[in-house]
Design an enzyme around this catalytic site. Structure first.
Site, short mmCIF file in Angstrom:
data_model
loop_
_atom_site.label_atom_id
_atom_site.label_comp_id
_atom_site.label_asym_id
_atom_site.label_seq_id
_atom_site.Cartn_x
_atom_site.Cartn_y
_atom_site.Cartn_z
N ASP A 1 0.79 -1.23 0.00
CA ASP A 1 0.00 0.00 0.00
C ASP A 1 0.82 1.27 0.00
O ASP A 1 0.33 2.34 0.36
CB ASP A 1 -0.91 0.00 1.23
CG ASP A 1 -0.16 -0.18 2.54
OD1 ASP A 1 1.09 -0.01 2.54
OD2 ASP A 1 -0.81 -0.48 3.56
N GLU B 1 0.00 -9.08 -1.21
CA GLU B 1 -0.70 -8.58 -0.03
C GLU B 1 -1.89 -7.73 -0.44
O GLU B 1 -2.11 -6.61 0.02
CB GLU B 1 0.24 -7.80 0.90
CG GLU B 1 -0.30 -7.68 2.33
CD GLU B 1 0.64 -6.94 3.26
OE1 GLU B 1 1.43 -7.61 3.96
OE2 GLU B 1 0.60 -5.69 3.28
N GLU C 1 -2.34 4.97 2.94
CA GLU C 1 -2.22 3.57 2.51
C GLU C 1 -3.55 2.94 2.08
O GLU C 1 -3.58 2.13 1.15
CB GLU C 1 -1.57 2.73 3.61
CG GLU C 1 -0.09 2.98 3.80
CD GLU C 1 0.23 4.19 4.67
OE1 GLU C 1 1.42 4.48 4.87
OE2 GLU C 1 -0.73 4.86 5.13
N HIS D 1 4.78 5.35 14.77
CA HIS D 1 5.31 6.22 13.73
C HIS D 1 4.31 6.63 12.66
O HIS D 1 4.60 7.48 11.84
CB HIS D 1 6.48 5.52 13.03
CG HIS D 1 6.05 4.38 12.16
ND1 HIS D 1 5.84 3.12 12.66
CD2 HIS D 1 5.76 4.31 10.84
CE1 HIS D 1 5.46 2.32 11.69
NE2 HIS D 1 5.39 3.02 10.56
N ARG E 1 1.78 8.05 9.99
CA ARG E 1 1.55 9.45 9.60
C ARG E 1 0.29 10.00 10.26
O ARG E 1 0.27 11.15 10.72
CB ARG E 1 1.44 9.54 8.07
CG ARG E 1 1.36 10.94 7.52
CD ARG E 1 1.24 10.92 6.01
NE ARG E 1 2.40 10.31 5.39
CZ ARG E 1 3.46 10.97 4.96
NH1 ARG E 1 3.51 12.28 5.12
NH2 ARG E 1 4.47 10.35 4.39
N HIS F 1 11.70 6.04 14.62
CA HIS F 1 11.66 6.37 13.20
C HIS F 1 12.39 7.69 12.97
O HIS F 1 12.26 8.63 13.77
CB HIS F 1 10.20 6.48 12.74
CG HIS F 1 10.01 6.43 11.26
ND1 HIS F 1 10.26 7.52 10.45
CD2 HIS F 1 9.61 5.44 10.43
CE1 HIS F 1 10.02 7.20 9.20
NE2 HIS F 1 9.62 5.94 9.15
#
Length: 369
Positions: free
Chosen positions: A99, A121, A135, A208, A210, A241
């Site tokens: 994604d 996937e 995603e 982490h 977004r 990250h």
């Protein structure tokens, strides 16, 4: 077909590399296939070492990464770069994973070029276009361009069927994350970070995403600090990250907590082996939900919705949301109730048998030949 099939495998991030390298290794083993590996450079510092752990190297590198890159930059640059690569190489099929913006832009470039796309996937859905962001949109868009869909579970395959994808273009394969563990997890693994927990129950922590940046991430990290205060027999290990939106707030909230070790991002071998030795996992990640489940580690997910509900249905994972009190309550339940912990740790992983890559390549060649 007298000539070899030319298959281009494209990816740009470390999670993609972890899950696509087993597929590449399977493609390498097929004498009738010429495999071309193309990396976009969406992640740079995290990618090369990951590929090396699987004995995979790039044939083409778009080298697109720059500091503070935006989604618009990544998507547009990958689209233009992949258009040039596809025009030069002219593969018989293009393989993308998951994604990411690299996967979405690559699949769009292949669609424009009239080249079949295989989506590894495929079929994961939250049905909330803003979570995970971007995603969920990327994955749904790739499904519209793909000719072949490699769904990790029956649940994911059913999502595709409900969207009108023909069953003869879908293969249920398991998740290649499980395949990857066969390359990375070793007996007798030792690491200084494992010695730093002073014999306490080790919780592997990542935060982490977004959509978690800002206030939500602060809630998550303050929940960690509160759990540490409640349980003096636990120690958190958190690879941080490199995104400043993540690292700055992580060090601000957890930097002085003695029961938390903050470290640089780990290599895939280190990461998988440390997870295999931890007590549980606390994360807002996607792939970690699969890896932890395959390694028999309870997972608490700091998100309001997950595109991987199979782990929750199997009993190995629990969805805690993003509210501090709820995260603390969910983690505390796993830490304080042995029956809860043991039921999660003994649950069967729903993500396959470790032979997803073989099933993917078998189906790909059957359909492309």
């Amino acid at each position: 077909m007298d000539r070899k099939l030319k298959i281009l495998v494209a990816f740009g991030t470390r999670p993609e590399a972890i899950k696509m390298c087993p597929v590449i290794r399977e493609l390498y083993s097929r004498p009738n296939v010429e495999t071309v590996v193309c990396v976009t450079g969406q992640h740079r510092e995290l990618l090369t070492g990951t590929m090396g752990a699987f004995g995979v190297s790039a044939d083409v590198d778009l080298k697109l990464m720059k500091g503070s890159q935006s989604l618009v930059y990544v998507t547009s640059e990958v689209l233009m770069g992949m258009a040039r690569v596809l025009d030069e190489i002219r593969p018989d099929a293009v393989m993308v994973h998951g994604d990411t913006s690299s996967a979405f832009a690559t699949s769009l470039a292949a669609f424009y070029a009239g080249i079949p796309v295989g989506h590894v996937e495929a079929g994961l859905r939250t049905h909330d276009i803003y979570s995970p962001f971007p995603e969920e949109l990327n994955r749904r868009s790739i499904a519209m361009t793909a000719k072949l869909h490699f769904a990790p579970t029956s649940y994911a395959a059913n999502n595709l069927y409900e969207e009108g994808v023909s069953p003869d273009r879908v293969a249920v394969t398991g998740n290649t994350a499980v395949d990857a563990l066969k390359y990375t997890v070793t007996q007798g693994f030792e690491h200084s970070l494992l010695n730093d927990n002073y014999g306490k129950r080790l919780i592997f922590l990542t935060a982490h995403r977004r959509e978690s940046h800002g206030r939500i991430m602060a809630e998550m990290l303050m929940a960690v600090r509160e759990v540490a205060a409640r349980f003096d027999d636990v120690h958190f290990l958190c690879p941080v990250h490199p995104n400043p939106s993540v690292s700055e707030i992580t060090y601000k909230i957890l930097g002085e907590c003695k029961q938390v070790s903050l470290c640089a991002p780990l290599g895939v071998v280190e990461c998988h082996n440390i997870i295999s030795k931890c007590y549980m996992v606390l994360t807002d990640s996607g792939g970690l939900q699969e890896e932890a489940a395959a390694l028999g580690k309870p997972v608490v997910i700091m998100r309001n919705v997950t595109e991987r509900p199979e782990g929750i249905l199997a009993g190995v994972a629990r969805l805690a949301g993003t509210d501090r009190e709820q995260i603390v309550a969910t983690v505390s339940k796993v830490l304080s109730d042995l029956d809860t912990f043991e039921s999660m740790a003994s649950a069967k992983s729903p993500y396959g048998d470790g032979f997803a890559s073989k099933k993917i390549v078998d189906f790909l060649l059957k359909k492309i030949l």
